[in-house]
Design an enzyme around this catalytic site. Sequence first.
Site, PDB file in Angstrom:
ATOM      1  N   LYS A 295       0.818  -1.226   0.000  1.00 49.09           N
ATOM      2  CA  LYS A 295       0.000   0.000   0.000  1.00 49.09           C
ATOM      3  C   LYS A 295       0.845   1.267   0.000  1.00 49.09           C
ATOM      4  CE  LYS A 295       0.600  -1.982   4.065  1.00 49.09           C
ATOM      5  NZ  LYS A 295       0.206  -3.103   4.874  1.00 49.09           N
TER       6      LYS A 295
ATOM      7  N   LYS B 288      -3.816   3.391   2.707  1.00 44.91           N
ATOM      8  CA  LYS B 288      -4.962   2.621   2.183  1.00 44.91           C
ATOM      9  C   LYS B 288      -6.120   3.558   1.802  1.00 44.91           C
ATOM     10  CE  LYS B 288      -3.610  -1.337   5.004  1.00 44.91           C
ATOM     11  NZ  LYS B 288      -3.706  -1.920   6.344  1.00 44.91           N
TER      12      LYS B 288
ATOM     13  N   GLY C 194      -2.569 -10.490   8.115  1.00 45.36           N
ATOM     14  CA  GLY C 194      -2.256 -11.895   8.365  1.00 45.36           C
ATOM     15  C   GLY C 194      -1.888 -12.599   7.071  1.00 45.36           C
TER      16      GLY C 194
HETATM   17  N1  HSE Z   1      -0.116  -3.558   9.419  1.00 40.97           N
HETATM   18  C1  HSE Z   1      -1.269  -3.728   8.604  1.00 40.97           C
HETATM   19  C2  HSE Z   1      -2.482  -3.822   9.524  1.00 40.97           C
HETATM   20  C3  HSE Z   1      -1.127  -4.968   7.782  1.00 40.97           C
HETATM   21  O1  HSE Z   1      -2.315  -4.026  10.728  1.00 40.97           O
HETATM   22  O2  HSE Z   1      -3.590  -3.675   9.054  1.00 40.97           O
HETATM   23  C4  HSE Z   1      -2.147  -5.081   6.693  1.00 40.97           C
HETATM   24  O3  HSE Z   1      -2.019  -4.057   5.768  1.00 40.97           O
END
Ligand code: HSE
Length: 433
Positions: free
Chosen positions: A103, A203, A300
């Site tokens: 992202k 995101k 995950g």
């Molecule tokens: N570090 C991110 C989260 C991983 O905890 O959502 C997934 O993008």
Amino acid sequence: MKPVKVGICGMGTVGGGTFDVLTRNAEEIARRAGRRIEIAAVAMRRPNPAIDTTGVHVTADVFEIATNPEIDIVIELIGGYDTARDLVMTAIQNGKHVVTANKALIAVHGNEIFAAAQEKNVMVAFEASVAGGIPVIKAIREGLAANKIDWLAGIINGTGNFILTEMREKGRDFADVLAEAQALGYAEADPTFDVEGIDAAHKLTILASIAYGIPLQFDKAYTEGISKITAEDVNYAEELGFRIKHLGITRRTETGIELRVHPTLIPENALLANVNGVMNAVLVDGDAVGQTLYYGPGAGALPTASAVVADVVDVVRTLTADRDNRVPHLAFQPAELSDARILPVEEVNSAYYLRLQVAERPGVLAHIARILGDKGINIEAIIQKQVDDDQVPVILLTQRVLESTMNEALREIAALPDTVGEITRIRVEQLAD
Ligand code: HSE
């Protein structure tokens, strides 16, 4: 038909999960894609003991994969900005399609990457970059293609949501929960990206672009983290019928587009308020469909691999289709992207939760109410706690107001001789319209 050959760059949490899914579900995936998908090579700096790479070419050099003439699709799972950018650009220049979960890469370098991909007629697919296993990019880009999207709001960082959930439900300590999220492979390499909202802003930038057809503009996103949320605020929010969630919110307004990540009070009966643990959810409001909600695991190994492999299948299907008629990277045709302005946060309208510590003296509350009233800020609710002290906490809920107006009011309130310490301010959203 001969198999499609993929090379996986990076064999950490998501790389390992992708190798696993492509191997264990090979038959099912081939039935869907119309041909077999073969892992021709993997690049990793350190061995991943969970993965058996027997029969697969292994290299430590990711660029070997990007230039390997045998490979059709490069799967970029190394993360980060610079090497990942060079890797993806090299793959594109070598005529390879790219699938990425990165992202940060898409939010910051996506405009340049998509232009290069357009030029070379290759696809860059990035479903796994937002909300892990939830196919929310596909849903917005394709499933909601009929709609004018007005706003969306999401819990788009699993680590942050996991921390807030454990703090609220079990009274656990912030650092302790973060360490657990790291051990489970949810957290970013630099966990401040999770707790300070940078990951969520990456995101959100991507979601806003595909929702409205605007270039990626991560540098204009407003970002505020969760590290200053206290147990007190969690409890007062509950008393007022709200929960605190770390939301990414983007809204199309008459003056521009809001793009903001911050802790937010939302009504406790809202669906988003009940999204807990590492789960993510994105609520999208389209003019034709109304509100739709996308929920699932946001981080995950296997959930993220699910999205990566779905992108690989999508790319494989397009290999034999009309290359001038693919789904555009940012949902809208490249020449149709709009230059709508991203609003600075001072121009955003929001309701507010305010928590102040004030001297226990007659007239203090009236003074605060007058400052707010003079600025046209309506108070919706107020709690004043009686404590055995010469100071009392005052909690106020206001109606919607321009952020710059609230800033002026808070400066005046902070300057009152009866105001003690810092004022806590958390934005409030009803998520209704
Ligand atoms: N570090 C991110 C989260 C991983 O905890 O959502 C997934 O993008």
